[in-house]
Design a protein around this motif. Structure first.
Motif, PDB file in Angstrom:
ATOM      1  N   GLY A  78      22.173 193.216 174.252  1.00  0.00           N
ATOM      2  CA  GLY A  78      21.019 193.976 173.800  1.00  0.00           C
ATOM      3  C   GLY A  78      19.992 194.114 174.901  1.00  0.00           C
ATOM      4  N   ILE A  79      18.831 194.584 174.498  1.00  0.00           N
ATOM      5  CA  ILE A  79      17.709 194.789 175.412  1.00  0.00           C
ATOM      6  C   ILE A  79      16.629 193.775 175.052  1.00  0.00           C
ATOM      7  N   TRP A  80      16.185 193.027 176.055  1.00  0.00           N
ATOM      8  CA  TRP A  80      15.252 191.922 175.888  1.00  0.00           C
ATOM      9  C   TRP A  80      14.035 192.109 176.794  1.00  0.00           C
ATOM     10  N   THR A  81      12.875 191.694 176.342  1.00  0.00           N
ATOM     11  CA  THR A  81      11.734 191.588 177.251  1.00  0.00           C
ATOM     12  C   THR A  81      11.740 190.160 177.789  1.00  0.00           C
ATOM     13  N   SER A  82      11.338 190.014 179.036  1.00  0.00           N
ATOM     14  CA  SER A  82      11.294 188.684 179.651  1.00  0.00           C
ATOM     15  C   SER A  82       9.846 188.331 179.983  1.00  0.00           C
ATOM     16  N   GLU A  83       9.520 187.066 179.750  1.00  0.00           N
ATOM     17  CA  GLU A  83       8.173 186.564 180.003  1.00  0.00           C
ATOM     18  C   GLU A  83       8.262 185.186 180.642  1.00  0.00           C
TER      19      GLU A  83
ATOM     20  N   LEU B 228      15.320 192.904 180.346  1.00  0.00           N
ATOM     21  CA  LEU B 228      16.656 192.417 180.674  1.00  0.00           C
ATOM     22  C   LEU B 228      17.653 193.062 179.720  1.00  0.00           C
ATOM     23  N   ILE B 229      18.723 193.611 180.279  1.00  0.00           N
ATOM     24  CA  ILE B 229      19.801 194.183 179.474  1.00  0.00           C
ATOM     25  C   ILE B 229      21.021 193.294 179.650  1.00  0.00           C
ATOM     26  N   CYS B 230      21.571 192.828 178.533  1.00  0.00           N
ATOM     27  CA  CYS B 230      22.780 192.006 178.536  1.00  0.00           C
ATOM     28  C   CYS B 230      23.907 192.798 177.896  1.00  0.00           C
ATOM     29  N   GLU B 231      25.019 192.945 178.622  1.00  0.00           N
ATOM     30  CA  GLU B 231      26.165 193.682 178.092  1.00  0.00           C
ATOM     31  C   GLU B 231      27.451 193.177 178.729  1.00  0.00           C
TER      32      GLU B 231
ATOM     33  N   ALA C 107      24.218 191.140 183.384  1.00  0.00           N
ATOM     34  CA  ALA C 107      22.774 191.121 183.162  1.00  0.00           C
ATOM     35  C   ALA C 107      22.110 192.029 184.191  1.00  0.00           C
ATOM     36  N   ILE C 108      21.268 192.953 183.709  1.00  0.00           N
ATOM     37  CA  ILE C 108      20.532 193.874 184.577  1.00  0.00           C
ATOM     38  C   ILE C 108      19.069 193.767 184.178  1.00  0.00           C
ATOM     39  N   ASP C 109      18.206 193.574 185.167  1.00  0.00           N
ATOM     40  CA  ASP C 109      16.800 193.301 184.893  1.00  0.00           C
ATOM     41  C   ASP C 109      15.937 194.165 185.797  1.00  0.00           C
TER      42      ASP C 109
ATOM     43  N   LYS D   5      11.056 174.398 188.159  1.00  0.00           N
ATOM     44  CA  LYS D   5      11.358 175.198 186.972  1.00  0.00           C
ATOM     45  C   LYS D   5      10.107 175.854 186.389  1.00  0.00           C
ATOM     46  N   VAL D   6      10.324 177.041 185.804  1.00  0.00           N
ATOM     47  CA  VAL D   6       9.266 177.789 185.139  1.00  0.00           C
ATOM     48  C   VAL D   6       9.745 178.073 183.712  1.00  0.00           C
ATOM     49  N   THR D   7       8.887 177.822 182.733  1.00  0.00           N
ATOM     50  CA  THR D   7       9.238 178.112 181.342  1.00  0.00           C
ATOM     51  C   THR D   7       9.301 179.617 181.139  1.00  0.00           C
ATOM     52  N   CYS D   8      10.354 180.075 180.479  1.00  0.00           N
ATOM     53  CA  CYS D   8      10.503 181.505 180.235  1.00  0.00           C
ATOM     54  C   CYS D   8      10.943 181.760 178.794  1.00  0.00           C
ATOM     55  N   LYS D   9      10.706 182.989 178.365  1.00  0.00           N
ATOM     56  CA  LYS D   9      11.064 183.411 177.012  1.00  0.00           C
ATOM     57  C   LYS D   9      11.590 184.836 177.084  1.00  0.00           C
ATOM     58  N   LEU D  10      12.699 185.066 176.402  1.00  0.00           N
ATOM     59  CA  LEU D  10      13.251 186.415 176.267  1.00  0.00           C
ATOM     60  C   LEU D  10      13.228 186.759 174.786  1.00  0.00           C
ATOM     61  N   THR D  11      12.785 187.969 174.480  1.00  0.00           N
ATOM     62  CA  THR D  11      12.698 188.419 173.096  1.00  0.00           C
ATOM     63  C   THR D  11      13.545 189.675 172.934  1.00  0.00           C
ATOM     64  N   ARG D  12      14.496 189.626 171.968  1.00  0.00           N
ATOM     65  CA  ARG D  12      15.348 190.787 171.731  1.00  0.00           C
ATOM     66  C   ARG D  12      14.490 191.906 171.168  1.00  0.00           C
TER      67      ARG D  12
END
Length: 113
Positions: free
Chosen positions: A5-10, A23-26, A30-32, A99-106
């Protein structure tokens, strides 16, 4: 659960969550991209765990997310998938302790072809 799917990254910064791109996962790919960069790579899942490996190229002023302003770098993200959120930690491949904390939201599923 499929992560295709398509995700926003933070990333979690000093002032809260900062959007870094889309971010696109297929099919394991992964393409960002975002205002300052683009990247390509891959992802693997195992149960609710995900590992994403990206080669990042900055096309404008590099962000110093990992303490350096390199124009190219390799980034890895390890996280947990729960519903439509991936929570994890991102790090440069050559600096795994930084390390950096990250979040991806579909945001949407990929359209059927």
């Amino acid at each position: 659960m499929s992560v295709e799917g398509i995700w926003t990254s933070e990333i979690l910064g000093l002032f809260g969550w900062e959007t870094t791109g889309i971010l696109i996962c297929e099919n394991g790919r992964a393409i960002d991209g975002g205002n300052h960069h683009y990247s390509v790579g891959s992802y693997e899942t195992s149960g609710d765990q995900i590992h994403i490996a990206l080669s990042v190229e900055y096309h404008s002023t590099p962000r110093t997310i990992f303490g350096a302003s390199d124009k190219t770098l390799k980034v890895e993200i390890n996280g947990t998938v729960e519903n439509d959120i991936i929570m994890g930690k991102a790090h440069r491949a050559d600096r795994p302790d930084q390390k950096v904390t990250c979040k991806l939201t579909r945001r949407m599923d990929l359209p059927a072809t």
